[in-house]
Design a protein around this motif. Structure first.
Motif, mmCIF file in Angstrom:
data_model
loop_
_atom_site.group_PDB
_atom_site.id
_atom_site.type_symbol
_atom_site.label_atom_id
_atom_site.label_comp_id
_atom_site.label_asym_id
_atom_site.label_seq_id
_atom_site.Cartn_x
_atom_site.Cartn_y
_atom_site.Cartn_z
ATOM 1 N N GLY A 1 5.956 8.740 0.189
ATOM 2 C CA GLY A 1 5.295 8.756 1.154
ATOM 3 C C GLY A 1 3.619 9.001 0.720
ATOM 4 O O GLY A 1 2.939 9.462 1.717
ATOM 5 N N ARG A 2 3.323 9.020 -0.522
ATOM 6 C CA ARG A 2 2.186 9.589 -0.909
ATOM 7 C C ARG A 2 1.487 8.609 -1.776
ATOM 8 O O ARG A 2 0.557 8.628 -2.601
ATOM 9 C CB ARG A 2 2.261 10.763 -1.701
ATOM 10 N N LEU A 3 1.697 7.309 -1.839
ATOM 11 C CA LEU A 3 1.192 6.126 -2.626
ATOM 12 C C LEU A 3 -0.313 5.997 -2.125
ATOM 13 O O LEU A 3 -0.541 5.791 -0.778
ATOM 14 C CB LEU A 3 1.909 4.845 -2.508
ATOM 15 N N PRO A 4 -1.462 6.114 -2.786
ATOM 16 C CA PRO A 4 -2.751 5.724 -2.537
ATOM 17 C C PRO A 4 -2.778 4.175 -2.005
ATOM 18 O O PRO A 4 -2.139 3.379 -2.592
ATOM 19 C CB PRO A 4 -3.486 6.142 -3.587
ATOM 20 N N GLN A 5 -3.805 3.971 -1.166
ATOM 21 C CA GLN A 5 -4.154 2.406 -1.161
ATOM 22 C C GLN A 5 -4.237 1.723 -2.250
ATOM 23 O O GLN A 5 -3.852 0.661 -2.338
ATOM 24 C CB GLN A 5 -5.526 2.231 -0.179
ATOM 25 N N LYS A 6 -4.758 2.254 -3.304
ATOM 26 C CA LYS A 6 -4.968 1.541 -4.770
ATOM 27 C C LYS A 6 -3.797 2.281 -5.456
ATOM 28 O O LYS A 6 -4.099 3.513 -5.820
ATOM 29 C CB LYS A 6 -6.272 1.625 -5.175
ATOM 30 N N PRO A 7 -2.941 1.502 -5.953
ATOM 31 C CA PRO A 7 -1.816 2.153 -6.517
ATOM 32 C C PRO A 7 -2.747 2.943 -8.120
ATOM 33 O O PRO A 7 -3.779 2.292 -8.563
ATOM 34 C CB PRO A 7 -0.747 1.090 -7.061
ATOM 35 N N VAL A 8 -1.791 3.685 -8.748
ATOM 36 C CA VAL A 8 -2.415 4.317 -9.757
ATOM 37 C C VAL A 8 -2.260 3.134 -10.863
ATOM 38 O O VAL A 8 -1.407 2.555 -11.276
ATOM 39 C CB VAL A 8 -1.275 5.439 -10.304
#
Length: 251
Positions: A80-87
């Motif tokens: 539940g911590r994926l940023p709006q722009k993936p790594v």
């Protein structure tokens, strides 16, 4: 160093054309089967995440970066911590300094070495999970074996882990294998995540990050085992490559 590089290339191409002319190796009857870009089965968010975040490597030696980016984004999403722009792959190289990873991806490598042998891959996987504060229970680096006294136990454990991944997504496997043993390409060390397993047939699906492989593909368990347990070309030993194996991430 350039002379050694050209010598390795020459030996690899001679082996490639030998298999092609004799219809042996990956050119034989039991070829890999192309899969769709959508995972089979339902209710496994980790498996679905690996497909969703599946990316291709940005140059010929960066399979480790694409593989780890796929796994990092999958685990971030699962927690539940994926940023709006993936790594991105570049994010990884900019932030993870273990094993001189970024330098190894450069045109001259780090001290003349490009790519990652299995133990070095384990270092950057662990460092990547820690850099992005991803929770995990364990990371194991598993060197493959063809020792008859150990191979049966090795395969039994691997099949159990593959089945567990398929049913629950509880453990992710990043394979380190001889690419030319699975597809019609050079017999070089390669890295890609496992994307599926059929416990009935024993088929293993590889999310191959090589841009020359447009889709994931499926191979028999025996072929997968042979690929990860291959003793790489002796000239690769000068760069730290021995046998393949896999990294096992226990969630």
């Amino acid at each position: 160093m350039k002379i050694l590089f050209y010598l390795i290339r020459c030996v690899l191409y001679l082996r490639f054309f030998f298999h092609k002319l004799t219809a042996t190796g990956s050119f034989g009857r039991s070829r890999s089967r192309r899969e769709s870009l959508a995972p089979t089965g339902q209710g496994n968010p980790v498996k679905a995440g690996l497909y969703r975040h599946y990316v291709k490597q940005f140059h010929e030696s960066s399979c480790s970066v694409a593989s780890v980016a796929c796994v990092v984004n999958t685990l971030l999403e699962n927690q539940g911590r994926l940023p709006q722009k993936p790594v991105t792959q570049q994010d990884l190289l900019n932030r993870v300094t273990a094993a001189h990873w970024k330098e190894r991806m450069g045109p001259d490598g780090y001290q003349g070495r490009r790519g990652l042998p299995l133990p070095v891959l384990a270092q950057v996987v662990k460092a990547s999970l820690e850099e992005f504060h991803i929770d995990y229970r364990d990371i194991q680096v598993v060197q493959a074996t063809r020792d008859p006294s150990k191979a049966a136990d090795f395969c039994q454990t691997l099949k159990f882990r593959l089945a567990q991944f398929e049913s629950t997504g509880d453990g992710i496997i990043i394979a380190h294998f001889d690419q030319g043993s699975l597809v019609t390409d050079l017999n070089i060390p390669h890295i890609s995540p496992v994307g599926g397993f059929d416990p009935d047939t024993g088929d293993v699906t590889i999310l191959d990050v090589d841009s020359s492989q447009p889709y994931p593909y499926t191979v028999s368990f025996n072929r997968f085992y042979r690929a990860i347990s291959t003793h790489y070309l002796h000239l690769f030993h000068l760069f730290g490559y021995g046998r393949g194996g896999y990294i096992y991430i226990k969630k």
